[in-house]
Design a protein around this motif. Sequence first.
Motif, PDB file in Angstrom:
ATOM      1  N   PRO A 109       2.578  19.141  -0.848  1.00  0.00           N
ATOM      2  CA  PRO A 109       3.659  18.569  -0.247  1.00  0.00           C
ATOM      3  C   PRO A 109       3.197  17.657   0.871  1.00  0.00           C
ATOM      4  O   PRO A 109       3.846  16.392   0.991  1.00  0.00           O
ATOM      5  CB  PRO A 109       4.737  19.719   0.246  1.00  0.00           C
ATOM      6  CG  PRO A 109       4.589  20.851  -0.758  1.00  0.00           C
ATOM      7  CD  PRO A 109       2.788  20.786  -0.810  1.00  0.00           C
ATOM      8  N   GLY A 110       2.375  18.189   1.703  1.00  0.00           N
ATOM      9  CA  GLY A 110       1.837  17.514   2.904  1.00  0.00           C
ATOM     10  C   GLY A 110       1.000  16.191   2.483  1.00  0.00           C
ATOM     11  O   GLY A 110       1.244  15.124   2.637  1.00  0.00           O
ATOM     12  N   LEU A 111       0.255  16.306   1.141  1.00  0.00           N
ATOM     13  CA  LEU A 111      -0.409  15.250   0.852  1.00  0.00           C
ATOM     14  C   LEU A 111       0.274  14.315  -0.179  1.00  0.00           C
ATOM     15  O   LEU A 111       0.265  13.183   0.104  1.00  0.00           O
ATOM     16  CB  LEU A 111      -1.706  15.942  -0.084  1.00  0.00           C
ATOM     17  CG  LEU A 111      -2.782  16.715   0.540  1.00  0.00           C
ATOM     18  CD1 LEU A 111      -3.823  17.133  -0.597  1.00  0.00           C
ATOM     19  CD2 LEU A 111      -3.190  15.879   1.520  1.00  0.00           C
ATOM     20  N   GLY A 112       1.424  15.144  -0.590  1.00  0.00           N
ATOM     21  CA  GLY A 112       2.452  14.198  -1.408  1.00  0.00           C
ATOM     22  C   GLY A 112       2.938  13.230  -0.286  1.00  0.00           C
ATOM     23  O   GLY A 112       3.187  11.995  -0.906  1.00  0.00           O
ATOM     24  N   LEU A 113       3.683  13.796   0.663  1.00  0.00           N
ATOM     25  CA  LEU A 113       4.148  13.042   1.799  1.00  0.00           C
ATOM     26  C   LEU A 113       3.159  11.721   2.079  1.00  0.00           C
ATOM     27  O   LEU A 113       3.562  10.604   2.313  1.00  0.00           O
ATOM     28  CB  LEU A 113       4.513  13.583   2.883  1.00  0.00           C
ATOM     29  CG  LEU A 113       6.038  14.593   2.531  1.00  0.00           C
ATOM     30  CD1 LEU A 113       6.064  15.473   3.876  1.00  0.00           C
ATOM     31  CD2 LEU A 113       7.154  13.440   2.361  1.00  0.00           C
ATOM     32  N   ALA A 114       1.860  11.950   2.520  1.00  0.00           N
ATOM     33  CA  ALA A 114       0.944  11.186   2.883  1.00  0.00           C
ATOM     34  C   ALA A 114       0.616   9.890   1.866  1.00  0.00           C
ATOM     35  O   ALA A 114       1.001   8.805   2.464  1.00  0.00           O
ATOM     36  CB  ALA A 114      -0.453  11.771   3.063  1.00  0.00           C
ATOM     37  N   VAL A 115       0.791  10.376   0.587  1.00  0.00           N
ATOM     38  CA  VAL A 115       0.588   9.170  -0.385  1.00  0.00           C
ATOM     39  C   VAL A 115       1.940   8.532  -0.692  1.00  0.00           C
ATOM     40  O   VAL A 115       1.960   7.291  -0.701  1.00  0.00           O
ATOM     41  CB  VAL A 115       0.211   9.841  -1.811  1.00  0.00           C
ATOM     42  CG1 VAL A 115       0.477   8.902  -2.797  1.00  0.00           C
ATOM     43  CG2 VAL A 115      -1.000  10.801  -1.839  1.00  0.00           C
ATOM     44  N   GLY A 116       2.952   9.089  -0.291  1.00  0.00           N
ATOM     45  CA  GLY A 116       4.215   8.410  -0.433  1.00  0.00           C
ATOM     46  C   GLY A 116       4.509   7.440   0.682  1.00  0.00           C
ATOM     47  O   GLY A 116       4.999   6.521   0.472  1.00  0.00           O
ATOM     48  N   PHE A 117       4.093   7.844   1.915  1.00  0.00           N
ATOM     49  CA  PHE A 117       4.235   7.138   2.911  1.00  0.00           C
ATOM     50  C   PHE A 117       3.114   5.854   2.783  1.00  0.00           C
ATOM     51  O   PHE A 117       3.680   4.580   3.149  1.00  0.00           O
ATOM     52  CB  PHE A 117       3.678   7.455   4.312  1.00  0.00           C
ATOM     53  CG  PHE A 117       4.511   8.900   4.960  1.00  0.00           C
ATOM     54  CD1 PHE A 117       5.833   8.679   4.543  1.00  0.00           C
ATOM     55  CD2 PHE A 117       3.902   9.750   5.978  1.00  0.00           C
ATOM     56  CE1 PHE A 117       6.564   9.735   5.134  1.00  0.00           C
ATOM     57  CE2 PHE A 117       4.921  10.593   6.282  1.00  0.00           C
ATOM     58  CZ  PHE A 117       6.053  10.839   5.799  1.00  0.00           C
ATOM     59  N   MET A 118       2.162   5.888   2.087  1.00  0.00           N
ATOM     60  CA  MET A 118       1.241   4.684   1.809  1.00  0.00           C
ATOM     61  C   MET A 118       1.823   3.989   0.740  1.00  0.00           C
ATOM     62  O   MET A 118       1.689   2.757   0.771  1.00  0.00           O
ATOM     63  CB  MET A 118      -0.372   5.275   1.500  1.00  0.00           C
ATOM     64  CG  MET A 118      -0.777   5.883   2.579  1.00  0.00           C
ATOM     65  SD  MET A 118      -2.695   6.512   2.414  1.00  0.00           S
ATOM     66  CE  MET A 118      -3.409   5.103   2.307  1.00  0.00           C
ATOM     67  N   VAL A 119       2.495   4.375  -0.438  1.00  0.00           N
ATOM     68  CA  VAL A 119       3.035   3.866  -1.427  1.00  0.00           C
ATOM     69  C   VAL A 119       4.234   2.861  -0.925  1.00  0.00           C
ATOM     70  O   VAL A 119       4.219   1.819  -1.126  1.00  0.00           O
ATOM     71  CB  VAL A 119       3.396   4.919  -2.549  1.00  0.00           C
ATOM     72  CG1 VAL A 119       4.391   3.945  -3.475  1.00  0.00           C
ATOM     73  CG2 VAL A 119       2.411   5.100  -3.242  1.00  0.00           C
ATOM     74  N   ILE A 120       5.041   3.597  -0.087  1.00  0.00           N
ATOM     75  CA  ILE A 120       6.288   2.828   0.548  1.00  0.00           C
ATOM     76  C   ILE A 120       5.710   1.547   1.479  1.00  0.00           C
ATOM     77  O   ILE A 120       6.355   0.424   1.526  1.00  0.00           O
ATOM     78  CB  ILE A 120       7.274   3.817   1.288  1.00  0.00           C
ATOM     79  CG1 ILE A 120       8.712   3.085   1.313  1.00  0.00           C
ATOM     80  CG2 ILE A 120       6.785   4.120   2.652  1.00  0.00           C
ATOM     81  CD1 ILE A 120       9.354   2.857   0.224  1.00  0.00           C
ATOM     82  N   THR A 121       4.484   1.957   2.154  1.00  0.00           N
ATOM     83  CA  THR A 121       4.105   0.746   3.105  1.00  0.00           C
ATOM     84  C   THR A 121       3.697  -0.287   2.157  1.00  0.00           C
ATOM     85  O   THR A 121       3.904  -1.521   2.470  1.00  0.00           O
ATOM     86  CB  THR A 121       2.875   1.468   3.784  1.00  0.00           C
ATOM     87  OG1 THR A 121       3.531   2.470   4.851  1.00  0.00           O
ATOM     88  CG2 THR A 121       2.308   0.372   4.836  1.00  0.00           C
ATOM     89  N   ALA A 122       2.780   0.205   1.121  1.00  0.00           N
ATOM     90  CA  ALA A 122       2.302  -0.989   0.168  1.00  0.00           C
ATOM     91  C   ALA A 122       3.465  -1.860  -0.407  1.00  0.00           C
ATOM     92  O   ALA A 122       3.415  -3.091  -0.438  1.00  0.00           O
ATOM     93  CB  ALA A 122       1.417  -0.473  -0.820  1.00  0.00           C
ATOM     94  N   ILE A 123       4.626  -1.256  -0.973  1.00  0.00           N
ATOM     95  CA  ILE A 123       5.535  -1.932  -1.576  1.00  0.00           C
ATOM     96  C   ILE A 123       6.260  -2.848  -0.620  1.00  0.00           C
ATOM     97  O   ILE A 123       6.708  -3.907  -0.678  1.00  0.00           O
ATOM     98  CB  ILE A 123       6.708  -0.773  -1.909  1.00  0.00           C
ATOM     99  CG1 ILE A 123       5.963  -0.102  -3.195  1.00  0.00           C
ATOM    100  CG2 ILE A 123       7.968  -1.533  -2.362  1.00  0.00           C
ATOM    101  CD1 ILE A 123       6.944   1.091  -3.698  1.00  0.00           C
ATOM    102  N   ILE A 124       6.564  -2.117   0.677  1.00  0.00           N
ATOM    103  CA  ILE A 124       7.135  -3.099   1.885  1.00  0.00           C
ATOM    104  C   ILE A 124       6.146  -4.635   2.139  1.00  0.00           C
ATOM    105  O   ILE A 124       6.842  -5.406   1.994  1.00  0.00           O
ATOM    106  CB  ILE A 124       7.361  -2.272   3.060  1.00  0.00           C
ATOM    107  CG1 ILE A 124       8.357  -1.304   3.035  1.00  0.00           C
ATOM    108  CG2 ILE A 124       7.732  -3.359   4.219  1.00  0.00           C
ATOM    109  CD1 ILE A 124       8.527  -0.277   3.861  1.00  0.00           C
ATOM    110  N   CYS A 125       5.002  -4.376   2.250  1.00  0.00           N
ATOM    111  CA  CYS A 125       4.059  -5.339   2.270  1.00  0.00           C
ATOM    112  C   CYS A 125       3.819  -6.222   1.367  1.00  0.00           C
ATOM    113  O   CYS A 125       3.469  -7.316   1.500  1.00  0.00           O
ATOM    114  CB  CYS A 125       2.982  -4.679   3.058  1.00  0.00           C
ATOM    115  SG  CYS A 125       3.039  -3.769   4.753  1.00  0.00           S
ATOM    116  N   ILE A 126       4.115  -5.966  -0.016  1.00  0.00           N
ATOM    117  CA  ILE A 126       3.806  -6.718  -0.955  1.00  0.00           C
ATOM    118  C   ILE A 126       5.111  -7.536  -1.155  1.00  0.00           C
ATOM    119  O   ILE A 126       5.364  -8.749  -1.459  1.00  0.00           O
ATOM    120  CB  ILE A 126       3.775  -5.728  -2.412  1.00  0.00           C
ATOM    121  CG1 ILE A 126       2.353  -5.416  -2.433  1.00  0.00           C
ATOM    122  CG2 ILE A 126       4.152  -6.612  -3.729  1.00  0.00           C
ATOM    123  CD1 ILE A 126       2.365  -4.212  -3.754  1.00  0.00           C
ATOM    124  N   VAL A 127       6.410  -6.893  -0.835  1.00  0.00           N
ATOM    125  CA  VAL A 127       7.696  -7.857  -0.779  1.00  0.00           C
ATOM    126  C   VAL A 127       7.690  -8.604   0.422  1.00  0.00           C
ATOM    127  O   VAL A 127       8.001  -9.906   0.200  1.00  0.00           O
ATOM    128  CB  VAL A 127       8.734  -7.092  -0.540  1.00  0.00           C
ATOM    129  CG1 VAL A 127      10.091  -7.395  -0.464  1.00  0.00           C
ATOM    130  CG2 VAL A 127       8.952  -5.910  -2.207  1.00  0.00           C
TER     131      VAL A 127
END
Length: 427
Positions: free
Chosen positions: A177-195
């Motif tokens: 779960p900890g690594l999953g959250l880290a990946v999730g944070f990076m994914v949401i960051t990438a999505i925001i910065c693509i938009v």
Amino acid sequence: MIPFVAAGLLGLLALSIPVGIVLFLLGFGVDTFFSSFPLSKGLGNMVWSASNSATLIAIPFFVLLGEILVRSGVATRTYAALDRWVSWLPGGLVHANIATATMFSATSGSSVATAATVATVAMPQAEKLGYDPKLFSGAIAAGGTLGIMIPPSINLIVYGFLTQSSIPQLFLAGLLPGLGLAVGFMVITAIICIVRPELGGTRRTFPFVQMLRALVDLLPIIVLFALIVGSIYRGWATPTEAAAVGVAGALAIAFAFGGVSRDMMAQSVIGTVKITSMIMLIVIGASFLNFTLASAGLGRELTAFLNGMGLSPLGTIMVVVVIYIVLGFFIETLSLMVVTIPIIVPLVVAQGYDPIWFGILMIVLIEMALITPPVGLNLYVVQAARKSGTLSEVMLGTIPYVITMLAMAMALIAFPQIALFLPEALK
């Protein structure tokens, strides 16, 4: 009694009384008004029993480990190395914030220490490279929360101590779960910065040779994590002994990088004493409060209340999730844990849920409390490091990451094996 405890807790915290003292005062209040026996006469024995545990010795060791790494300059080297590896992603250096927080979470065991470490190193870069201050600071605050999920975690040690659960199994359960959250944070960051590309600053690339050379600065943290966690799961050391081994390893790393000095060691020890004293005061105060609450019958009241609602096991869990989210707005995270664990965990286990799984779910909810106002500690830590702007900018910047944490909590409820796979596989 429940309204009395809730009103007393919020009222005393609003007066800025230290949390540990608040817990003792509430315990005396419950003893005075709701108990037929003077429970406070056993205070000395309770204080000794709550603090006389070999398990809790791991706490000052892990705190000292993090202090040594931060004050010896290892954090700066790690951040610079990760900058070379992840700054090409949409969001650039924001990903380095999250990645550095993830790596330091695997050694420090403290969310506040992790957030402070990354904020101190990263903040000078934000304005210089044109990053949106809300997103940049929000990512640091959210990344810091991983310090209480990814092993070794001080909060998981406290949970294991209070529930008599296996700390090695809790460490394993928190890894995915900890690594999953880290990946999730990076994914949401990438999505925001693509938009919204203007929020992510400048994406940078580095020659592959520089990236390879940077790995030298990542190896110490990786080796230290393997030393701590590996010694536990190979059966060579208990979590407490592994913490001591980690301190020795951190000293060796700091010495290798030329970061050991008399002043550094003195500041590390002073910081360790301050943080450990705060944690132990809260643990001891909560132990006294929990004893008075149990003796006064709060557990029976809550059980009768939930049974009266006629909830299914899933309904009970959802009520517990809402309780933690609401309380997290007002109560400091460790205090929230130690106050509620003796009351909530027996109710959850009685519904057939695994205490190891619930410990991880609780940690995710506690992580949310670290970055939600008005008491979210990581918000204030990051704002202090910024030295400009407003606290509301940090709060707004954490919103996408709070949503990610809530999604992880729902995923853990829907798929418990996210937390239980590794403990069951390596049992």
